[in-house]
Write a protein that holds these residues in place. Sequence first.
Motif, mmCIF file in Angstrom:
data_model
loop_
_atom_site.group_PDB
_atom_site.id
_atom_site.type_symbol
_atom_site.label_atom_id
_atom_site.label_comp_id
_atom_site.label_asym_id
_atom_site.label_seq_id
_atom_site.Cartn_x
_atom_site.Cartn_y
_atom_site.Cartn_z
ATOM 1 N N MET A 205 0.842 -1.195 0.000
ATOM 2 C CA MET A 205 0.000 0.000 0.000
ATOM 3 C C MET A 205 0.879 1.247 0.000
ATOM 4 N N ILE A 206 0.272 2.392 -0.346
ATOM 5 C CA ILE A 206 1.004 3.655 -0.267
ATOM 6 C C ILE A 206 0.284 4.660 0.632
ATOM 7 N N GLY A 207 -0.928 4.300 1.128
ATOM 8 C CA GLY A 207 -1.604 5.158 2.101
ATOM 9 C C GLY A 207 -2.517 6.204 1.516
ATOM 10 N N ILE A 208 -3.251 5.879 0.450
ATOM 11 C CA ILE A 208 -4.215 6.818 -0.121
ATOM 12 C C ILE A 208 -5.570 6.127 -0.267
ATOM 13 N N SER A 209 -6.635 6.945 -0.306
ATOM 14 C CA SER A 209 -7.981 6.438 -0.557
ATOM 15 C C SER A 209 -8.605 7.261 -1.683
ATOM 16 N N PRO A 210 -9.618 6.719 -2.380
ATOM 17 C CA PRO A 210 -10.190 7.435 -3.530
ATOM 18 C C PRO A 210 -11.038 8.624 -3.102
ATOM 19 N N SER A 211 -11.170 9.569 -4.007
ATOM 20 C CA SER A 211 -11.984 10.761 -3.737
ATOM 21 C C SER A 211 -13.473 10.461 -3.881
ATOM 22 N N GLY A 212 -13.794 9.388 -4.579
ATOM 23 C CA GLY A 212 -15.198 9.042 -4.816
ATOM 24 C C GLY A 212 -15.727 9.555 -6.135
ATOM 25 N N LYS A 213 -14.891 10.248 -6.884
ATOM 26 C CA LYS A 213 -15.315 10.765 -8.190
ATOM 27 C C LYS A 213 -15.562 9.599 -9.155
ATOM 28 N N ILE A 214 -16.661 9.667 -9.903
ATOM 29 C CA ILE A 214 -17.018 8.634 -10.871
ATOM 30 C C ILE A 214 -16.753 9.141 -12.284
ATOM 31 N N VAL A 215 -16.136 8.301 -13.096
ATOM 32 C CA VAL A 215 -15.866 8.672 -14.492
ATOM 33 C C VAL A 215 -16.420 7.593 -15.422
ATOM 34 N N ASN A 216 -16.745 8.011 -16.636
ATOM 35 C CA ASN A 216 -17.194 7.077 -17.663
ATOM 36 C C ASN A 216 -15.987 6.478 -18.368
ATOM 37 N N LEU A 217 -16.071 5.181 -18.650
ATOM 38 C CA LEU A 217 -15.002 4.521 -19.397
ATOM 39 C C LEU A 217 -15.331 4.585 -20.887
ATOM 40 N N ASP A 218 -14.479 5.227 -21.635
ATOM 41 C CA ASP A 218 -14.666 5.333 -23.086
ATOM 42 C C ASP A 218 -13.979 4.131 -23.733
ATOM 43 N N LEU A 219 -14.742 3.058 -23.944
ATOM 44 C CA LEU A 219 -14.168 1.800 -24.414
ATOM 45 C C LEU A 219 -14.494 1.549 -25.880
ATOM 46 N N SER A 220 -13.499 1.063 -26.606
ATOM 47 C CA SER A 220 -13.724 0.649 -27.989
ATOM 48 C C SER A 220 -14.463 -0.691 -28.002
ATOM 49 N N PHE A 221 -14.820 -1.167 -29.183
ATOM 50 C CA PHE A 221 -15.516 -2.453 -29.305
ATOM 51 C C PHE A 221 -14.667 -3.586 -28.714
ATOM 52 N N THR A 222 -13.385 -3.592 -29.070
ATOM 53 C CA THR A 222 -12.479 -4.636 -28.559
ATOM 54 C C THR A 222 -12.299 -4.509 -27.055
ATOM 55 N N GLU A 223 -12.135 -3.279 -26.571
ATOM 56 C CA GLU A 223 -11.979 -3.056 -25.128
ATOM 57 C C GLU A 223 -13.250 -3.459 -24.368
ATOM 58 N N SER A 224 -14.409 -3.290 -25.008
ATOM 59 C CA SER A 224 -15.674 -3.684 -24.382
ATOM 60 C C SER A 224 -15.750 -5.195 -24.228
ATOM 61 N N ILE A 225 -15.237 -5.934 -25.212
ATOM 62 C CA ILE A 225 -15.202 -7.395 -25.124
ATOM 63 C C ILE A 225 -14.293 -7.823 -23.975
ATOM 64 N N VAL A 226 -13.121 -7.183 -23.874
ATOM 65 C CA VAL A 226 -12.182 -7.487 -22.787
ATOM 66 C C VAL A 226 -12.821 -7.156 -21.442
ATOM 67 N N TYR A 227 -13.510 -6.021 -21.366
ATOM 68 C CA TYR A 227 -14.201 -5.596 -20.138
ATOM 69 C C TYR A 227 -15.224 -6.651 -19.720
ATOM 70 N N ALA A 228 -16.036 -7.121 -20.693
ATOM 71 C CA ALA A 228 -17.065 -8.125 -20.403
ATOM 72 C C ALA A 228 -16.439 -9.428 -19.922
ATOM 73 N N TYR A 229 -15.365 -9.842 -20.574
ATOM 74 C CA TYR A 229 -14.669 -11.079 -20.194
ATOM 75 C C TYR A 229 -14.112 -10.968 -18.779
ATOM 76 N N GLU A 230 -13.424 -9.868 -18.482
ATOM 77 C CA GLU A 230 -12.790 -9.700 -17.175
ATOM 78 C C GLU A 230 -13.834 -9.606 -16.064
ATOM 79 N N LYS A 231 -14.941 -8.902 -16.314
ATOM 80 C CA LYS A 231 -15.998 -8.778 -15.316
ATOM 81 C C LYS A 231 -16.643 -10.135 -15.029
ATOM 82 N N THR A 232 -16.862 -10.932 -16.078
ATOM 83 C CA THR A 232 -17.470 -12.250 -15.902
ATOM 84 C C THR A 232 -16.545 -13.171 -15.118
#
Length: 352
Positions: A205-232
């Motif tokens: 660890m380095i001793g930090i926590s997230p700010s809570g800010k939410i961002v949208n992931l701008d994913l290409s078609f191929t990146e979306s397939i990878v995202y779906a695979y990794e989430k599953t």
Amino acid sequence: MGTITFLLVLSFLVFFHELGHFLAARFFGVKVNVFSIGFGKRIFAKEWKGTTWQFALIPLGGYVQMKGQDDTKPGLVEEGNDSYNTKRPWQRIIILFAGPFANFLLAAILYFAIAIMGATTLAPQVGKVQENSPAFKAGILPNDEILRINNTEIKSWEELGKIITTTQGSLNFFIKRDNQFISKTINPYISDSENMFKEKIKKRMIGISPSGKIVNLDLSFTESIVYAYEKTIFASTMIFQGVQKLIQGIIPSSEIGGVITIGKVISDASESSIIALFAITALISVNLGVLNLLPIPALDGGHIMFNLYEMIVRRKPSDQVFMFLTIMGWVILGSLMLLGIYNDINRIFLKE
């Protein structure tokens, strides 16, 4: 409205699961007599291409009734090339595995849809900095945006955590602060932490926590397939580990939820957004797939176990053993369902 959404989602998940069994059975030429959504008394039925498609009164599951397969009659033998019990064990295993596989596939499709519609994640932005931590000593400040670590671009807090915990040695952070770009070298330390199952672990660890800010992931078609695979894969692994921790007693039995909890979660998600509904449906679909693969007689995993036994010893288990284990399987499943409902009711009264 929440109850209707719950029933629709559950029926859809059951349909997809049973469709996997149905398509695999038909691929190997097995006749399917009944395709049922729900158990008990039939409330609607239509025959099409030799199969009776029906809705039954109790919508908490479903089944496909194949020629030559009946758990209540283990000694049943129906001859013919279209009978389940005349197929080779490996063919039966594929038919059995096809149901859970359909649930994993459905989850991947839903996660892919989420990626296309606009998946969100925690931004790699610093919230709090722990005093005297490596990040504090390196001069990291709240609201710093971490753009890159070493040569890896960082798009989410999850990626940030993964790099910190898996990379050895010091890390070179590239940071955006007040429209200025800064480089910081940080040496993580090993510290006490907890995993998702509340187990004590050691972690870089380095001793930090997230700010809570939410961002949208701008994913290409191929990146979306990878995202779906990794989430599953992540959801499947998490549920397998959860079952293991439950058996080991690390997770208390009071954490088991029943249909009331599932219904509430689906209802809340449907009121939030379509993406939230897709996400919880995908998670429940993976859950359904994993649980059906458990080696409990009466589940797909139990039947797969019987067929593996037949492949190894070259004979089927006796009818008495099959019936005894199947009954025990139903007792285990019934007990788990009752425990889940008991826990649900307890949670309701505790809240009040």
